[in-house]
Structure formats: C-alpha cells, structure tokens
Design an enzyme around this catalytic site. Structure first.
Site, PDB file in Angstrom:
ATOM      1  N   ARG A   1       0.764  -0.824   0.007  1.00  0.00           N
ATOM      2  CA  ARG A   1      -0.104  -0.196   0.279  1.00  0.00           C
ATOM      3  C   ARG A   1       0.738   1.585  -0.296  1.00  0.00           C
ATOM      4  O   ARG A   1       1.945   1.255   0.460  1.00  0.00           O
ATOM      5  CB  ARG A   1      -1.202   0.162   0.791  1.00  0.00           C
ATOM      6  CG  ARG A   1      -0.318  -0.119   2.342  1.00  0.00           C
ATOM      7  CD  ARG A   1      -0.267   0.940   3.342  1.00  0.00           C
ATOM      8  NE  ARG A   1       0.611   1.161   4.312  1.00  0.00           N
ATOM      9  CZ  ARG A   1       1.653   1.712   4.370  1.00  0.00           C
ATOM     10  NH1 ARG A   1       2.324   2.290   3.415  1.00  0.00           N
ATOM     11  NH2 ARG A   1       2.873   1.617   5.770  1.00  0.00           N
TER      12      ARG A   1
ATOM     13  N   GLU B   1      -0.174   9.323   9.142  1.00  0.00           N
ATOM     14  CA  GLU B   1       0.869   8.678   9.155  1.00  0.00           C
ATOM     15  C   GLU B   1       1.057   8.564  10.480  1.00  0.00           C
ATOM     16  O   GLU B   1       1.012  10.015  11.321  1.00  0.00           O
ATOM     17  CB  GLU B   1       2.463   9.473   8.421  1.00  0.00           C
ATOM     18  CG  GLU B   1       2.920   8.111   7.962  1.00  0.00           C
ATOM     19  CD  GLU B   1       2.520   7.378   6.752  1.00  0.00           C
ATOM     20  OE1 GLU B   1       2.089   6.113   7.268  1.00  0.00           O
ATOM     21  OE2 GLU B   1       2.393   7.612   5.711  1.00  0.00           O
ATOM     22  N   HIS B   2       0.825   7.279  11.528  1.00  0.00           N
ATOM     23  CA  HIS B   2       0.998   7.622  12.842  1.00  0.00           C
ATOM     24  C   HIS B   2       0.246   7.656  13.705  1.00  0.00           C
ATOM     25  O   HIS B   2      -0.332   7.940  14.752  1.00  0.00           O
ATOM     26  CB  HIS B   2       2.249   7.779  13.261  1.00  0.00           C
ATOM     27  CG  HIS B   2       3.754   6.622  12.813  1.00  0.00           C
ATOM     28  ND1 HIS B   2       4.016   6.273  13.491  1.00  0.00           N
ATOM     29  CD2 HIS B   2       4.504   6.980  11.961  1.00  0.00           C
ATOM     30  CE1 HIS B   2       5.383   5.596  13.576  1.00  0.00           C
ATOM     31  NE2 HIS B   2       5.362   6.761  12.588  1.00  0.00           N
TER      32      HIS B   2
ATOM     33  N   GLY C   1      10.714  -3.783   3.629  1.00  0.00           N
ATOM     34  CA  GLY C   1      10.988  -2.757   4.566  1.00  0.00           C
ATOM     35  C   GLY C   1      11.141  -0.950   3.645  1.00  0.00           C
ATOM     36  O   GLY C   1      12.270  -0.231   4.545  1.00  0.00           O
TER      37      GLY C   1
ATOM     38  N   GLY D   1       8.340   0.693   3.980  1.00  0.00           N
ATOM     39  CA  GLY D   1       7.202   1.226   3.921  1.00  0.00           C
ATOM     40  C   GLY D   1       6.574   0.782   3.446  1.00  0.00           C
ATOM     41  O   GLY D   1       5.164   1.724   3.068  1.00  0.00           O
TER      42      GLY D   1
ATOM     43  N   SER E   1       4.075  -1.787   3.036  1.00  0.00           N
ATOM     44  CA  SER E   1       3.949  -3.397   3.682  1.00  0.00           C
ATOM     45  C   SER E   1       3.848  -4.088   3.104  1.00  0.00           C
ATOM     46  O   SER E   1       2.533  -4.955   3.409  1.00  0.00           O
ATOM     47  CB  SER E   1       2.149  -2.158   3.702  1.00  0.00           C
ATOM     48  OG  SER E   1       1.724  -3.511   4.920  1.00  0.00           O
TER      49      SER E   1
ATOM     50  N   ASP F   1      -2.616  -0.743   7.482  1.00  0.00           N
ATOM     51  CA  ASP F   1      -1.978  -1.934   6.695  1.00  0.00           C
ATOM     52  C   ASP F   1      -2.526  -3.459   6.058  1.00  0.00           C
ATOM     53  O   ASP F   1      -3.423  -3.374   4.928  1.00  0.00           O
ATOM     54  CB  ASP F   1      -0.456  -2.475   6.729  1.00  0.00           C
ATOM     55  CG  ASP F   1       0.658  -1.098   7.116  1.00  0.00           C
ATOM     56  OD1 ASP F   1      -0.017  -0.417   6.551  1.00  0.00           O
ATOM     57  OD2 ASP F   1       1.103  -0.850   8.309  1.00  0.00           O
TER      58      ASP F   1
HETATM   59  C1  GLA Z   1       3.798   0.830   9.887  1.00  0.00           C
HETATM   60  C2  GLA Z   1       2.342   0.395  10.592  1.00  0.00           C
HETATM   61  C3  GLA Z   1       1.008   1.168  10.510  1.00  0.00           C
HETATM   62  C4  GLA Z   1       0.846   2.334  10.747  1.00  0.00           C
HETATM   63  C5  GLA Z   1       2.383   2.947   9.830  1.00  0.00           C
HETATM   64  C6  GLA Z   1       2.259   4.503  10.289  1.00  0.00           C
HETATM   65  O1  GLA Z   1       3.405   1.645   8.164  1.00  0.00           O
HETATM   66  O2  GLA Z   1       2.267  -0.961   9.426  1.00  0.00           O
HETATM   67  O3  GLA Z   1       0.223   0.742  10.973  1.00  0.00           O
HETATM   68  O4  GLA Z   1       0.994   2.462  11.800  1.00  0.00           O
HETATM   69  O5  GLA Z   1       3.727   2.180  10.418  1.00  0.00           O
HETATM   70  O6  GLA Z   1       1.632   5.244   9.387  1.00  0.00           O
END
Ligand code: GLA
Length: 382
Positions: free
Chosen positions: A32, A38-39, A124, A126, A128, A174
C-alpha cells in the site's frame, strides 16, 4: 496478465518445484501507499491509504502431520519446524507462524502446512510488505482449512499476530487496506469506529511516484513502539483513552515537551486526512499538495520519524514545478517518499531526484511508479 495473476502463477510454480505437487490454496495480497495519516492508526485516528500493484503471494498446502515447511523467493533461508512454536523465531517465517497461531487459537489447532512466499514488494521500504504477507497467509490458510471470516476480522487477526507474536505494535491500516482496497480509490478509514469510505484518486493526468531512499534503519521497530508509548502517555496525561479525542487546546496541558509534540502531530495529521479526503471527493487533487508537505514537516519535527535522506528527496521534489506534493511515507526512518506529480513530468522528476540524491549521498534512490488496485485476490483453490 495482471501483476497479481503473474505472482499467483509464480507462487504456484515455486510451490510445485519445492514440494513436488500443487498447492491447495493460493492468495495474493497487495502492498500500500498512504496518501496521508501517518502514525494515526494506533491513536484511533484517520488514515487514507490505497493498495498498489505490488503484491505478495502465498501458496500453501495442509499436511497430515504437524510439520511446517516454509520457502520464499524473496526472503532468504527456509523454515522447518515440528509444530507451531510458542515464540517468534526472529526471521520472516514469524509473519506466517504468528498468523497460523492466531487461527489455531480461534478455531482449534490445525495440521502443519507447507507454504511458498513470492513477492515483488520491496522489503523495509514502508510499503507494507509484512501486512500483505500476513493477509495473504491468513486468507490462504483459512481457505485451506475451510474457515470463513469477514475481512475486518481477518485484518484484526493479522494485526494481533504482528502485535503479539512478531512484537511490532502496529495499527490496523496495512492489513485493512490489503483486504478492503478498491482499484482507483483510497480508503478513508476511521481507526476508532473502523468505518470506511472509498474516495476517488486522481485520474491519469497525475501519477504516484515512490522514491526509495534505500535506507533501512535497524532501530525502526524499536523507535516505532516508543512513539506509540509516548502517544499513550500523552493521552493518559489528558485523561483520554486515545489521542483521537484530543484537540489543539489540550496541548498545553501535556507537560512533557516530547509527548506534547507527538500529540500535536497526531491532532494535526488527523485534520489533514479529513482535508485530503475532502479534496479528493471534490475531485480537486491538486489541493493535496500543501497537505502532503505539511504532513512531512509534522512527521519530521513533531513526530521525529524522518531522516536526512527522506528530507532530501522531499526537498528536491518540492523544487520541481511538475510536483504537486511529497512527503515521507510509512513508519519512517528510511523507506520511501511519496510524490504526487504530473504524469508527463515523471521522467524529469526521477532524473532530478536521482541526481540531487546522488550528489548528497553518493548513491541512487530506487523508483516505483504505482497505481491503486483492488485488495486481496480471492483465494482460488486448485
Ligand atoms: C506502519 C504500521 C502502520 C502505521 C504506519 C505509520 O506501516 O504498520 O500500522 O502505523 O507504520 O502510519
């Protein structure tokens, strides 16, 4: 043939080569992007992700005994075990074993299984890759065992595995995206009520470009869990169950300056998600530009999860007239920057980013041009 069908075939062929017979079930789940938010997911806030045309396929067959054998064309080494282990092993197999344990815990212990993982999601970065892997193995294993489960329940099961077994205290974004995504759309997900809404992504005149720093920080998962703890502490300080209920007026009541900054990111980021969804609904995607840049600044300064390499890519992108907006994406500390650009300018943007990044860091970023696709492909039994 679509990207997901190709991967499905790759996993089937690899399974046959590894074990000498066809798999009993195959599932293909996408990685994705996250437009903004984010977070925020583990703070019961809002997110705006979309599934992309990069996938993980899991081909699997149940055994008659307890043996477990795992192979992959992406992750190194194979895994061989006599039954499901009680604790994580410290390798990629944990993503499968944790999900299998969750399924056994809820539906009774099942037999062992053989599985092959094929993937074209960079690990790694980002994007997912782990969430997609969990969802693919859950869907394949449930199908093989003849168990029906609603998508939301599967997402929660996968998240429970990642939190409890793998040990990363991630939110649900994710896994939810891998299960529920719809091509051409982003999902506006309320992580408190778990209600979702599809919002249309821009048409072909604009493009999503991922610029991968190729930086992978060892400390990323420790720092991620730490951010979560800080957010929980900030919510507790305010007497709230999560930062979702917090407002800007509450901030001065948070004494610890670090916790206050974390909370400010979450509060402002939630507002940005709602504004971004609104821009997309109104078919005004250029309105995303300032929102993406503001998100990056907030992640860099308040949440402190960016790094020099990500900042460099976002700055370079911001200097180009073809670029609508850019920001770091995902958990942070490396991985990808997300760039929204005029489609016709994509080549120029890549070139400019490559050059500027190489001048600074003496190496090149990787680029992935992605589009929004459907969620997990229904399992197709042989
Ligand atoms: C990772 C985590 C998600 C989310 C993001 C940050 O991808 O798996 O659940 O917290 O970081 O937005």
């Amino acid at each position: 043939m679509s990207a997901s069908h190709q991967l499905d075939q790759r996993a089937r062929t690899a399974f046959r080569e590894a074990f000498g017979y066809p798999p009993g079930a195959v599932a293909v789940a996408p990685g994705r992007i996250n437009i903004v938010g984010e977070h925020t997911d583990y703070n019961e806030g809002f997110v705006l992700p979309a599934a992309i045309d990069r996938h993980v396929a899991v081909a699997l067959r149940l055994r008659r005994d307890r043996q477990i054998a795992l192979r992959s064309d992406r992750y190194g080494g194979s895994v061989a075990l006599d039954g499901l282990p009680p604790r994580r092993q410290g390798n990629w197999g944990d993503y499968l074993l944790g999900v299998a344990r969750q399924i056994s815990g809820r539906f009774g212990e099942g037999p062992g299984f053989e599985a092959v993982v094929a993937s074209d999601i960079p690990v790694g970065a980002g994007l997912s890759s782990s969430g997609a892997l969990e969802v693919a193995v859950a869907v394949a294993l449930l199908a093989a065992r003849g168990i029906e489960m609603a998508p939301l329940a599967i997402a929660q099961l996968c998240q429970a595995s990642e939190n409890g077994f793998v040990g990363a205290r991630t939110g649900i974004m994710d896994q939810f995206t891998a299960l529920r995504a719809r091509g051409g759309n982003a999902i506006l997900l309320d992580c408190r009520s778990l209600e979702d809404e599809y919002v249309p992504l821009p048409d072909g005149r604009l493009a999503w470009l991922l610029a991968d720093t190729r930086v992978r920080h060892e400390l990323a998962s420790t720092a991620y869990n730490q951010r979560r703890t800080e957010c929980e502490a900030a919510a507790r300080m305010l007497g709230l169950t999560s930062l979702r209920e917090a407002t800007a007026d509450d901030l001065e009541r948070i004494q610890d300056p670090v916790e206050r900054r974390r909370a400010r990111h979450v509060i402002t980021e939630n507002a940005r998600v709602l504004r971004a969804a609104d821009a997309l609904r109104r078919r005004a995607p250029r309105g995303l530009g300032p929102i993406l840049y503001a998100s990056h600044e907030s992640l860099r300064l308040d949440f402190a999860v960016s790094c020099r390499e990500l900042d460099c890519l976002v700055e370079l992108a911001a200097g180009m007239p073809q670029v609508i907006g850019a920001r770091m994406m995902g958990g942070g500390f490396g991985g990808c920057a997300l760039v929204l650009t005029e489609s016709t300018g994509t080549d120029d943007v890549e070139q400019h980013l490559s050059q500027g990044y190489a001048e600074e860091f003496h190496r090149s970023p990787a680029f992935y041009r992605v589009r929004a696709v459907d969620g997990v492909m229904p399992e197709r039994a042989m």
